[in-house]
Design a protein around this motif. Structure first.
Motif, PDB file in Angstrom:
ATOM      1  N   LEU A 199       0.944  -1.131   0.239  1.00  0.00           N
ATOM      2  CA  LEU A 199       0.036   0.081  -0.025  1.00  0.00           C
ATOM      3  C   LEU A 199       0.838   1.311  -0.096  1.00  0.00           C
ATOM      4  N   THR A 200       2.147   1.150   0.236  1.00  0.00           N
ATOM      5  CA  THR A 200       2.855   2.376   0.258  1.00  0.00           C
ATOM      6  C   THR A 200       4.277   2.251  -0.823  1.00  0.00           C
ATOM      7  N   ASP A 201       5.096   3.344  -0.894  1.00  0.00           N
ATOM      8  CA  ASP A 201       6.371   2.925  -1.832  1.00  0.00           C
ATOM      9  C   ASP A 201       7.427   2.741  -0.947  1.00  0.00           C
ATOM     10  N   SER A 202       7.407   2.450   0.517  1.00  0.00           N
ATOM     11  CA  SER A 202       8.456   2.187   1.080  1.00  0.00           C
ATOM     12  C   SER A 202       9.479   0.951   0.471  1.00  0.00           C
ATOM     13  N   THR A 203      10.725   1.519   0.544  1.00  0.00           N
ATOM     14  CA  THR A 203      11.628   0.671   0.100  1.00  0.00           C
ATOM     15  C   THR A 203      12.314  -0.474   1.071  1.00  0.00           C
ATOM     16  N   VAL A 204      11.832  -0.119   2.325  1.00  0.00           N
ATOM     17  CA  VAL A 204      12.248  -1.047   3.458  1.00  0.00           C
ATOM     18  C   VAL A 204      11.200  -1.508   3.959  1.00  0.00           C
ATOM     19  N   PRO A 205      10.249  -2.204   3.666  1.00  0.00           N
ATOM     20  CA  PRO A 205       9.118  -2.713   4.420  1.00  0.00           C
ATOM     21  C   PRO A 205       9.336  -3.914   5.621  1.00  0.00           C
ATOM     22  N   LEU A 206      10.250  -4.606   5.519  1.00  0.00           N
ATOM     23  CA  LEU A 206      10.650  -5.678   6.496  1.00  0.00           C
ATOM     24  C   LEU A 206      11.173  -5.112   7.718  1.00  0.00           C
ATOM     25  N   ALA A 207      12.116  -4.018   7.640  1.00  0.00           N
ATOM     26  CA  ALA A 207      13.051  -3.569   8.544  1.00  0.00           C
ATOM     27  C   ALA A 207      11.948  -2.561   9.182  1.00  0.00           C
ATOM     28  N   ASP A 208      11.347  -1.742   8.516  1.00  0.00           N
ATOM     29  CA  ASP A 208      10.583  -0.675   9.131  1.00  0.00           C
ATOM     30  C   ASP A 208       9.483  -1.413   9.635  1.00  0.00           C
ATOM     31  N   SER A 209       8.770  -2.355   9.437  1.00  0.00           N
ATOM     32  CA  SER A 209       7.795  -2.873  10.223  1.00  0.00           C
ATOM     33  C   SER A 209       8.301  -3.738  11.440  1.00  0.00           C
ATOM     34  N   PHE A 210       9.601  -4.278  11.236  1.00  0.00           N
ATOM     35  CA  PHE A 210       9.947  -5.025  12.483  1.00  0.00           C
ATOM     36  C   PHE A 210      10.155  -4.100  13.517  1.00  0.00           C
ATOM     37  N   THR A 211      11.062  -2.802  13.218  1.00  0.00           N
ATOM     38  CA  THR A 211      11.324  -1.931  14.250  1.00  0.00           C
ATOM     39  C   THR A 211       9.931  -1.547  14.802  1.00  0.00           C
ATOM     40  N   THR A 212       9.110  -0.921  13.890  1.00  0.00           N
ATOM     41  CA  THR A 212       7.940  -0.426  14.431  1.00  0.00           C
ATOM     42  C   THR A 212       6.935  -1.433  15.341  1.00  0.00           C
ATOM     43  N   ALA A 213       6.626  -2.401  15.071  1.00  0.00           N
ATOM     44  CA  ALA A 213       6.117  -3.553  15.872  1.00  0.00           C
ATOM     45  C   ALA A 213       6.771  -3.985  17.315  1.00  0.00           C
ATOM     46  N   LEU A 214       8.092  -3.979  17.183  1.00  0.00           N
ATOM     47  CA  LEU A 214       8.781  -4.332  18.277  1.00  0.00           C
ATOM     48  C   LEU A 214       8.655  -3.085  19.289  1.00  0.00           C
ATOM     49  N   SER A 215       8.910  -1.799  18.728  1.00  0.00           N
ATOM     50  CA  SER A 215       8.804  -0.658  19.502  1.00  0.00           C
ATOM     51  C   SER A 215       7.518  -0.393  19.975  1.00  0.00           C
ATOM     52  N   ILE A 216       6.293  -0.859  19.548  1.00  0.00           N
ATOM     53  CA  ILE A 216       5.094  -0.748  20.387  1.00  0.00           C
ATOM     54  C   ILE A 216       5.083  -1.755  21.334  1.00  0.00           C
ATOM     55  N   VAL A 217       5.418  -2.822  21.325  1.00  0.00           N
ATOM     56  CA  VAL A 217       5.569  -3.688  22.401  1.00  0.00           C
ATOM     57  C   VAL A 217       6.435  -3.183  23.642  1.00  0.00           C
ATOM     58  N   ALA A 218       7.706  -2.801  22.831  1.00  0.00           N
ATOM     59  CA  ALA A 218       8.756  -2.448  24.048  1.00  0.00           C
ATOM     60  C   ALA A 218       8.367  -1.234  24.879  1.00  0.00           C
ATOM     61  N   MET A 219       7.529  -0.288  24.196  1.00  0.00           N
ATOM     62  CA  MET A 219       7.251   0.853  24.987  1.00  0.00           C
ATOM     63  C   MET A 219       6.267   0.329  25.891  1.00  0.00           C
ATOM     64  N   TRP A 220       5.373  -0.468  25.584  1.00  0.00           N
ATOM     65  CA  TRP A 220       4.324  -0.925  26.632  1.00  0.00           C
ATOM     66  C   TRP A 220       4.883  -1.535  27.792  1.00  0.00           C
ATOM     67  N   MET A 221       6.044  -2.406  27.485  1.00  0.00           N
ATOM     68  CA  MET A 221       6.853  -3.056  28.574  1.00  0.00           C
ATOM     69  C   MET A 221       7.511  -1.837  29.451  1.00  0.00           C
ATOM     70  N   LEU A 222       8.147  -0.972  28.743  1.00  0.00           N
ATOM     71  CA  LEU A 222       8.688   0.219  29.571  1.00  0.00           C
ATOM     72  C   LEU A 222       7.850   0.842  30.390  1.00  0.00           C
ATOM     73  N   ALA A 223       6.532   1.013  30.156  1.00  0.00           N
ATOM     74  CA  ALA A 223       5.654   1.756  30.809  1.00  0.00           C
ATOM     75  C   ALA A 223       5.253   0.981  32.033  1.00  0.00           C
ATOM     76  N   ARG A 224       5.318  -0.454  32.000  1.00  0.00           N
ATOM     77  CA  ARG A 224       5.085  -1.289  32.979  1.00  0.00           C
ATOM     78  C   ARG A 224       6.299  -1.332  33.739  1.00  0.00           C
ATOM     79  N   LYS A 225       7.399  -0.698  33.362  1.00  0.00           N
ATOM     80  CA  LYS A 225       8.591  -1.004  34.038  1.00  0.00           C
ATOM     81  C   LYS A 225       9.099  -2.651  34.194  1.00  0.00           C
ATOM     82  N   TYR A 226       8.872  -3.456  33.023  1.00  0.00           N
ATOM     83  CA  TYR A 226       9.794  -4.445  33.036  1.00  0.00           C
ATOM     84  C   TYR A 226      11.080  -4.540  32.794  1.00  0.00           C
ATOM     85  N   LEU A 227      11.706  -5.268  33.381  1.00  0.00           N
ATOM     86  CA  LEU A 227      12.995  -5.238  32.989  1.00  0.00           C
ATOM     87  C   LEU A 227      13.473  -5.470  31.479  1.00  0.00           C
ATOM     88  N   GLU A 228      12.780  -6.583  31.082  1.00  0.00           N
ATOM     89  CA  GLU A 228      13.077  -7.264  29.743  1.00  0.00           C
ATOM     90  C   GLU A 228      12.571  -6.368  28.628  1.00  0.00           C
TER      91      GLU A 228
END
Length: 207
Positions: free
Chosen positions: A129-158
């Motif tokens: 749906l876009t002209d992104s040239t890096v869909p795999l890496a861009d989606s990986f960092t974005t998806a994992l960042s969503i989860v990591a930010m929630w973990m940070l908000a809960r103050k989980y060590l991991e």
């Protein structure tokens, strides 16, 4: 006056500003200081401008989430826990900050499932749906960042482990896209994430 301001390289100015704020964020996160959430409110505002101009659409969208989770994280980290304290403890300390803890297994499994679903959905969206040239890496960092930010908000060590993966990929991604200061910033993030993991573990075991 308009012509004068048109001469400014706003992308570069914002890139430098984001770099400096990112360093401040790192310092506060390393020390588990709730002020990191103030930096988390400013950073998305700057980053959205940069990412959209560079065609990193998933990173642009994720910063909307970052803004919201920053508010949630600040409230979570600083929320009073007086109902769990004895009267003597309450007098000694008006409010106890949320402690650093290990993520429960159920939460870890949930995070892994959410990450996998988000990564696949974002990859397909960026790929078709876009002209992104890096869909795999861009989606990986974005998806994992969503989860990591929630973990940070809960103050989980991991949360540090998730950020190590995100930051390492971002170094190459931003260098490829020509956002060199951010590439350097995320190289520092990668190093600090390893140090932060060790420091949070020390803090967790000394409180």
């Amino acid at each position: 006056m308009t012509d004068y301001f048109d001469g400014f390289a706003w992308d570069k100015i914002l890139e430098v500003a984001g770099f400096c704020i990112g360093l401040l964020y790192l310092w506060w996160e390393y020390h588990a200081d709730s002020r990191l959430w103030f930096a988390s409110i400013v950073m998305p505002t700057i980053s959205m401008w940069i990412y959209f101009g560079k065609g990193l659409y998933a990173d642009f969208a994720i910063n909307i989430y970052y803004f919201a989770i920053a508010v949630y994280g600040y409230l979570t980290w600083t929320r009073s826990r007086r109902h769990q304290q004895t009267p003597e403890q309450s007098r000694e300390k008006k409010s106890e900050r949320r402690p650093i803890v290990n993520i429960p297994l159920r939460q870890l499994i949930g995070c892994a499932v959410v990450f996998a679903i988000l990564w696949l959905a974002m990859y397909l969206g960026l790929r078709f749906l876009t002209d992104s040239t890096v869909p795999l890496a861009d989606s990986f960092t974005t998806a994992l960042s969503i989860v990591a930010m929630w973990m940070l908000a809960r103050k989980y060590l991991e949360q540090w482990i998730a950020w190590i993966a995100v930051d390492a990929v971002c170094v190459g991604l931003y260098a490829y896209k020509g956002i060199y200061l951010y590439s350097v910033l995320y190289a520092l993030y990668t190093v600090i994430a390893f140090l932060g993991l060790r420091n949070w573990r020390r803090i967790m075991h000394t409180r």
